[in-house]
Design a protein around this motif. Sequence first.
Motif, PDB file in Angstrom:
ATOM      1  N   GLY A   1       0.818  -1.208   0.000  1.00  0.00           N
ATOM      2  CA  GLY A   1       0.000   0.000   0.000  1.00  0.00           C
ATOM      3  C   GLY A   1       0.848   1.252   0.000  1.00  0.00           C
ATOM      4  O   GLY A   1       1.838   1.344   0.743  1.00  0.00           O
ATOM      5  N   GLU A   2       0.470   2.212  -0.842  1.00  0.00           N
ATOM      6  CA  GLU A   2       1.128   3.519  -0.792  1.00  0.00           C
ATOM      7  C   GLU A   2       0.590   4.287   0.410  1.00  0.00           C
ATOM      8  O   GLU A   2      -0.602   4.569   0.492  1.00  0.00           O
ATOM      9  CB  GLU A   2       0.871   4.317  -2.071  1.00  0.00           C
ATOM     10  CG  GLU A   2       1.570   5.665  -2.049  1.00  0.00           C
ATOM     11  CD  GLU A   2       1.122   6.601  -3.167  1.00  0.00           C
ATOM     12  OE1 GLU A   2       1.874   7.549  -3.467  1.00  0.00           O
ATOM     13  OE2 GLU A   2       0.019   6.402  -3.720  1.00  0.00           O
ATOM     14  N   ALA A   3       1.480   4.602   1.347  1.00  0.00           N
ATOM     15  CA  ALA A   3       1.088   5.344   2.539  1.00  0.00           C
ATOM     16  C   ALA A   3       2.049   6.509   2.706  1.00  0.00           C
ATOM     17  O   ALA A   3       3.204   6.313   3.085  1.00  0.00           O
ATOM     18  CB  ALA A   3       1.098   4.455   3.772  1.00  0.00           C
ATOM     19  N   ILE A   4       1.590   7.704   2.397  1.00  0.00           N
ATOM     20  CA  ILE A   4       2.409   8.902   2.542  1.00  0.00           C
ATOM     21  C   ILE A   4       2.382   9.385   3.986  1.00  0.00           C
ATOM     22  O   ILE A   4       3.327  10.000   4.478  1.00  0.00           O
ATOM     23  CB  ILE A   4       1.912   9.992   1.573  1.00  0.00           C
ATOM     24  CG1 ILE A   4       2.111   9.525   0.127  1.00  0.00           C
ATOM     25  CG2 ILE A   4       2.630  11.314   1.791  1.00  0.00           C
ATOM     26  CD1 ILE A   4       1.556  10.475  -0.900  1.00  0.00           C
ATOM     27  N   HIS A   5       1.299   9.097   4.676  1.00  0.00           N
ATOM     28  CA  HIS A   5       1.161   9.492   6.078  1.00  0.00           C
ATOM     29  C   HIS A   5       0.184   8.520   6.738  1.00  0.00           C
ATOM     30  O   HIS A   5      -0.377   7.636   6.077  1.00  0.00           O
ATOM     31  CB  HIS A   5       0.659  10.931   6.203  1.00  0.00           C
ATOM     32  CG  HIS A   5      -0.562  11.215   5.371  1.00  0.00           C
ATOM     33  ND1 HIS A   5      -1.808  10.688   5.663  1.00  0.00           N
ATOM     34  CD2 HIS A   5      -0.726  11.943   4.238  1.00  0.00           C
ATOM     35  CE1 HIS A   5      -2.684  11.093   4.775  1.00  0.00           C
ATOM     36  NE2 HIS A   5      -2.064  11.850   3.883  1.00  0.00           N
ATOM     37  N   GLY A   6       0.006   8.685   8.030  1.00  0.00           N
ATOM     38  CA  GLY A   6      -0.931   7.832   8.754  1.00  0.00           C
ATOM     39  C   GLY A   6      -0.221   6.855   9.669  1.00  0.00           C
ATOM     40  O   GLY A   6       1.009   6.722   9.657  1.00  0.00           O
TER      41      GLY A   6
END
Length: 427
Positions: free
Chosen positions: A207-212
């Motif tokens: 999964g692309e996760a830039i933040h969180g």
Amino acid sequence: MPAWPEHVIWWHVYPLGFVGAPIRDGVDPDADPVHRLDRLDPWLDHVIELGLNGLLLGPVFASETHGYDTVDHLRIDPRLGDTADLDRLVSAARGRGIRVLLDGVFNHVGRGHPAFRDLREDGPSLFRGRWVDGRFEPEVFEGHDALVALDHASADVVDLVVEVMCHWLDHGIDGWRLDAAYAVPSSFWAQVLPRVRERFPDAWFLGEAIHGDGPQIVRESTIDSLTQYELWQGIWHGMSDGNLFELSHAIERDDELLSTYAPQTFVGNHDVSRIASAVGADLVPHALAVLFTVAGTPSVYAGDEFGWTGVKEERLGGDDAVRPEFPARPDEVDPDEGILRVHRELIALRRRKPWLWRAHTDVIEVTNTAIALRTAVGDDAVVVALNIGDEPVSLPVADGRQLVTGEGAPADGRIELGPRGWAVLEA
């Protein structure tokens, strides 16, 4: 999760740019295929020669511009070719032991998608939005008017994504990169992925996760891994700003993820400035030393191994510099031989020590301009010593005794590094 991701290192390619396809002007997603995808074939041996064994492809499905405005998930973009072209590429990769990951854009679609184009107020909808005076006003992705948000509360969208994933897994790919996964409710992935795994238990989902909150996303979504933007930022900010405490903090944060998942690590991708532009060519080895010795599933963005430069800009066409056309063959490239050599040496080290995939890293010593790291399992250890400053430094190297790559020789548990010096050692 399947076992193979422990051993994979990806070569990340943005296909539309790689093959020199038009991106903006005159794009017709319904045009006859132009068979450009086979331009990747001569590069598969380059992937093997680097020591890599994975091909992470950017968007390959029919779209209106840059590939992330999909109009048909079940059709190869005619600027690249057709399904037979992808099948041949997957077969050629598999014949070399190269895994293939496709980019799935399941948060949004382009406005030219048939389901959006044919939307009726009295009919079913796959999209988030509202009808106002007979006109549908869709929600869009992060202000991009061309990217219409899918309705992830819809069972029809769940079925669509399961169908698309299984269709291409049937064609021999190994898994999916989930674009903008951070913008999609974790409950949606938790409905989709178990259904796909029932048919393809060895599939891997990134999964692309830039933040969180990464661990929470993984636990709730069942996604296998997330992109590690925090480490990427710690590497290039720490080195370009002369503040290696930021890198130290990012490495400690990376360690915290390991009880839940092994993140996908990188120093370059299709959305960011190339590492040689971000930190300067002389510090690229320092960035690579971190990438290939800390935990995670690493990737090399195609062209970074040659020392290519390119700066991402926030404007129309601002990605073009980091998504260039490639020559027909690798031997047509004039690389930075030093950067290419360091890639090969560090990838070879990573191959010899697969335990690095999920091993913790200790920060032995850190200043603004120097850092020493130790990653170990049992008696096997890798030690990294980096100096990004303009003055010589002496750093502790613990049980690092044998120089793998870099400069200098350890003595009495320390190593002397010149300005911008670096060393990777093993116990």
